[in-house]
Design an enzyme around this catalytic site. Structure first.
Site, short mmCIF file in Angstrom:
data_model
loop_
_atom_site.label_atom_id
_atom_site.label_comp_id
_atom_site.label_asym_id
_atom_site.label_seq_id
_atom_site.Cartn_x
_atom_site.Cartn_y
_atom_site.Cartn_z
N ASN A 164 -11.04 11.27 -57.74
CA ASN A 164 -10.02 10.37 -58.31
C ASN A 164 -10.55 8.98 -58.67
OD1 ASN A 164 -7.33 11.82 -56.35
ND2 ASN A 164 -7.93 12.27 -58.44
N ASP A 200 0.55 17.33 -56.87
CA ASP A 200 0.03 17.21 -58.24
C ASP A 200 1.17 17.08 -59.24
OD1 ASP A 200 -1.85 17.08 -60.23
OD2 ASP A 200 -2.30 19.23 -60.25
C1 FPP Z 1 -1.50 13.84 -58.53
O1 FPP Z 1 -0.83 13.58 -59.72
C2 FPP Z 1 -1.26 12.84 -57.54
C3 FPP Z 1 -2.18 11.96 -57.05
C4 FPP Z 1 -3.58 11.91 -57.48
C5 FPP Z 1 -1.84 10.97 -56.05
C6 FPP Z 1 -0.80 11.31 -55.04
C7 FPP Z 1 -0.41 10.05 -54.43
C8 FPP Z 1 0.85 9.64 -54.14
C9 FPP Z 1 2.06 10.44 -54.29
C10 FPP Z 1 1.05 8.25 -53.64
C11 FPP Z 1 0.34 7.79 -52.41
C12 FPP Z 1 0.34 8.71 -51.27
C13 FPP Z 1 0.91 8.57 -50.05
C14 FPP Z 1 0.63 9.58 -49.01
C15 FPP Z 1 1.80 7.46 -49.70
P1 FPP Z 1 -1.70 13.40 -61.04
O2 FPP Z 1 -1.79 11.94 -61.31
O3 FPP Z 1 -3.00 14.10 -60.91
O4 FPP Z 1 -0.78 14.11 -62.07
P2 FPP Z 1 -1.22 14.85 -63.41
O5 FPP Z 1 -2.10 16.00 -63.02
O6 FPP Z 1 0.08 15.29 -63.99
O7 FPP Z 1 -1.93 13.84 -64.26
#
Ligand code: FPP
Length: 261
Positions: A82, A34
């Site tokens: 998401n 996250d």
């Molecule tokens: C959370 O940050 C992250 C995600 C929803 C996506 C995680 C995905 C990746 C790192 C890339 C693809 C994955 C792989 C396994 C190659 P957020 O966007 O919710 O952050 P925030 O809470 O600060 O808005």
């Protein structure tokens, strides 16, 4: 523990590695990645820049976990919730996943890692499904770490899927015996590996967010304020050390120390 080439001698990583007890590593590590958006926001960058940087962390944590000798690593990459994000962000996340697989599959395979996508994969777009199937096919016979990537994932949906599978089998076999925990656990997406010993959540939120609800019943939880794109090998070692300081009781009482009267 000792591990050649894992960290330059004299580095903080090498110092932490020395303190880690090899015999008490988590067998299964689960991670709620996250804070990509906040990482980007704090640098006045678009959110997708955070996801792009987050891929680097994925690469480093996958490689480090495999080298440390873990049996399983489960990464929460995309929840059923998401889909509510802007279409362009969803598209970028899927594109990054495909790019990651194309670039990293060789290394994943070379490290004897078995790649598995978990979640309602059939609801993802065809090109993503194809890339995932390819990675699963190529690594199917590998005997090292299981790398589970949770996509279009929901912990409740996983339990529902396990239950429906069980119901279908029971109907077919005419089985009417009461259901036990084992019957459900055996039909979960991660039934091939032990339940997570350690659950890490980055960026400080104190939530489970519908992740591995059944499997984390006795997991130790480690929450760090570090945003996912900043979470690297050093932070993984810190989390493992903290985990090794915990006293796991599984609802019982403290086990007497061996060798003490
Ligand atoms: C959370 O940050 C992250 C995600 C929803 C996506 C995680 C995905 C990746 C790192 C890339 C693809 C994955 C792989 C396994 C190659 P957020 O966007 O919710 O952050 P925030 O809470 O600060 O808005």
């Amino acid at each position: 523990m000792e591990m050649e080439g894992f960290a330059p001698s004299g580095s903080r990583e090498a110092e932490l590695l020395q303190k880690i007890d090899e015999s008490r590593l988590p067998r299964h590590l689960a991670v709620i990645m996250d804070g990509n958006g906040r990482w980007a926001g704090s640098r006045s960058l678009p959110r997708v820049a955070g996801h792009r940087a987050g891929i680097e962390s994925v690469r480093e944590i996958v490689e480090s976990s495999a080298r440390l000798g873990m049996e399983a690593l489960t990464l929460y990459a995309f929840s059923v919730e998401n889909w509510k994000r802007p279409r362009s962000e969803v598209r970028t996340l899927m594109a990054l996943l495909k790019k990651y697989l194309r670039q990293e599959l060789g290394q994943i395979h070379a490290n004897n890692i078995r790649f598995l996508a978990i979640g309602r994969i059939r609801e993802l777009e065809a090109s993503v499904r194809e890339e995932l199937r390819h990675a699963m096919r190529v690594t199917a016979k590998n005997t090292g770490m299981h790398l589970y990537v949770a996509l279009n994932y929901s912990g409740r949906a996983e339990i529902v899927d396990a239950f429906n599978l069980l119901l279908r089998e029971r109907r077919k076999n005419g089985d009417t015996a009461p259901v036990d925990e084992e019957a459900i656990a055996r039909r979960l997406y991660t039934s091939a590996v032990p339940d997570p010993d350690l659950l890490i959540r980055t960026s400080g939120e104190m939530r489970i967010s519908n992740f591995l609800l059944w499997q984390i019943a006795y997991s130790e939880i480690y929450i760090t304020p570090t945003y996912w794109p900043d979470f690297r090998r050093l932070h993984l070692l810190e989390a493992i050390l903290e985990y090794q300081k915990r006293d796991r009781r599984y609802g019982g009482i403290q086990a007497p120390c061996e060798g003490k009267p």
